[in-house]
Design an enzyme around this catalytic site. Structure first.
Site, mmCIF file in Angstrom:
data_model
loop_
_atom_site.group_PDB
_atom_site.id
_atom_site.type_symbol
_atom_site.label_atom_id
_atom_site.label_comp_id
_atom_site.label_asym_id
_atom_site.label_seq_id
_atom_site.Cartn_x
_atom_site.Cartn_y
_atom_site.Cartn_z
ATOM 1 N N GLY A 27 0.813 -1.208 0.000
ATOM 2 C CA GLY A 27 0.000 0.000 0.000
ATOM 3 C C GLY A 27 0.846 1.256 0.000
ATOM 4 O O GLY A 27 2.031 1.235 -0.307
ATOM 5 N N LEU A 29 0.602 3.725 -2.136
ATOM 6 C CA LEU A 29 1.064 3.577 -3.515
ATOM 7 C C LEU A 29 1.576 4.888 -4.099
ATOM 8 O O LEU A 29 1.156 5.980 -3.709
ATOM 9 C CB LEU A 29 -0.073 3.040 -4.381
ATOM 10 C CG LEU A 29 -0.700 1.717 -3.933
ATOM 11 C CD1 LEU A 29 -1.772 1.278 -4.924
ATOM 12 C CD2 LEU A 29 0.361 0.631 -3.768
ATOM 13 N N GLY A 32 5.660 4.462 -8.921
ATOM 14 C CA GLY A 32 6.421 3.239 -9.117
ATOM 15 C C GLY A 32 5.532 2.014 -9.078
ATOM 16 O O GLY A 32 5.648 1.106 -9.917
ATOM 17 N N HIS A 33 4.614 1.959 -8.107
ATOM 18 C CA HIS A 33 3.665 0.846 -8.050
ATOM 19 C C HIS A 33 2.773 0.817 -9.292
ATOM 20 O O HIS A 33 2.501 -0.251 -9.852
ATOM 21 C CB HIS A 33 2.771 0.967 -6.812
ATOM 22 C CG HIS A 33 3.490 0.860 -5.509
ATOM 23 N ND1 HIS A 33 3.720 1.952 -4.693
ATOM 24 C CD2 HIS A 33 4.022 -0.213 -4.869
ATOM 25 C CE1 HIS A 33 4.348 1.552 -3.601
ATOM 26 N NE2 HIS A 33 4.558 0.254 -3.681
ATOM 27 N N GLY A 143 9.345 -5.096 -8.650
ATOM 28 C CA GLY A 143 10.199 -4.008 -9.102
ATOM 29 C C GLY A 143 11.677 -4.267 -8.869
ATOM 30 O O GLY A 143 12.074 -4.949 -7.921
ATOM 31 N N LYS A 145 13.766 -1.995 -7.982
ATOM 32 C CA LYS A 145 14.341 -1.192 -6.895
ATOM 33 C C LYS A 145 14.725 -2.080 -5.722
ATOM 34 O O LYS A 145 15.778 -1.904 -5.118
ATOM 35 C CB LYS A 145 13.357 -0.113 -6.432
ATOM 36 C CG LYS A 145 13.988 0.843 -5.423
ATOM 37 C CD LYS A 145 13.030 1.889 -4.936
ATOM 38 C CE LYS A 145 12.182 1.377 -3.801
ATOM 39 N NZ LYS A 145 12.972 1.133 -2.555
ATOM 40 N N GLN A 149 15.427 -8.650 -3.318
ATOM 41 C CA GLN A 149 14.128 -9.318 -3.194
ATOM 42 C C GLN A 149 13.735 -9.966 -4.513
ATOM 43 O O GLN A 149 13.287 -11.123 -4.544
ATOM 44 C CB GLN A 149 13.066 -8.302 -2.779
ATOM 45 C CG GLN A 149 11.634 -8.823 -2.836
ATOM 46 C CD GLN A 149 10.643 -7.759 -2.443
ATOM 47 O OE1 GLN A 149 10.412 -7.530 -1.257
ATOM 48 N NE2 GLN A 149 10.046 -7.097 -3.418
ATOM 49 N N SER A 182 7.786 4.434 -0.879
ATOM 50 C CA SER A 182 6.798 4.868 0.105
ATOM 51 C C SER A 182 7.457 5.563 1.284
ATOM 52 O O SER A 182 6.852 6.412 1.936
ATOM 53 C CB SER A 182 5.987 3.665 0.588
ATOM 54 O OG SER A 182 5.264 3.091 -0.480
#
Length: 266
Positions: A27, A29, A32-33, A143, A145, A149, A182
């Protein structure tokens, strides 16, 4: 746009949808999202976005309780992008019992981010596996970024033979180069003016104008608290050797009370 708060209604909607593309988020957002949502829509007409702040990936001293929750605003943004379903479970839905079964990621998860956030990727991989099992998408978008991950999720889905294709999305930046995040909202005005330096330093490393140690020193001189700036090979984030042509430089540093991460492929 539908909103599902339980797994049964989510699966019922997805079962009738055909191919599903999935974008997991916490969330709060930003553009980018939304770029990941648009990428997802290019792979399937039915896009599912999850909004879930995952307690398992936060350390006790981190910002779980103050992480911004902007659900109504997020839903308006997603509906405008043509998202068909938002999966917004509360903790009791995803974790009805203590989550004693967890994904144990490989040793690479203990380097870079894992060195400074122990257990972080156990929490990430566990919730992503649960979400993929709930949504059962054909495609999931992550993503670049959060590069470490992304590499870990790609490896997890490959080694566990999950029937999903992981699609990487490019990092979206502000006009001054700062990677959208975020957590940028935590920055003071002065910190926001300084924040693009992280991207500038990584660009200098990628261009060969700075080494990793010099990049860390440059950040330190400008009141950052750097955790790392390192060059790795893209495929598995092992240290890059002379023969590795596909590389990525990754960096993380604290500016005031806010920890920022970024990466650049080269």
């Amino acid at each position: 746009m539908q909103i599902a708060s339980d797994v049964a209604s989510l699966r019922h909607a997805c079962a009738r949808a055909g191919a599903v593309a999935f974008v997991p988020t916490m969330g709060n957002l930003h553009e980018g999202h939304l770029s990941l949502v648009r990428l997802a829509r290019s792979h399937a007409r039915f896009v599912v976005v999850s909004i879930f702040v995952n307690r398992l990936q936060f350390q006790p001293n981190e910002d779980f309780d103050r992480y911004p929750r902007t659900f109504e605003r997020d839903c308006r943004m997603l509906e405008a992008e043509g998202v068909r379903l938002v999966f917004a479970p509360d903790e009791q839905v995803l974790y009805p019992q203590p989550q004693i079964y967890r994904v144990s990621p490989p040793p690479m998860a203990e380097n870079l981010e894992g060195r400074f956030r122990p257990g972080f990727f156990t929490g990430v991989c566990t919730v992503v596996l649960k979400l993929l099992n709930c949504v059962q998408p054909a495609v999931a978008v992550f993503g670049k970024k959060d590069y470490q991950q992304l590499v870990l999720i790609q490896g997890m889905t490959r080694q566990l033979d999950l029937p999903v294709r992981i699609v990487p999305g490019e990092t979206v930046r502000e006009a001054d180069g700062l990677a959208m995040s975020s957590r940028n909202g935590y920055l003071s005005a002065a910190e926001r003016a300084e924040a693009p330096r992280l991207h500038q330093v990584l660009r200098a490393v990628a261009d060969g104008r700075l080494g990793s140690a010099a990049a860390v020193a440059d950040l330190s001189r400008h009141s950052w608290e750097p955790d790392y700036v390192e060059i790795r090979r893209r495929c598995d984030l092992a240290p890059a050797g002379d023969g590795d042509r596909e590389r990525v430089v990754l960096g993380a540093a604290r500016l005031g009370a806010t920890r920022l991460i970024d990466s650049l492929e080269f």
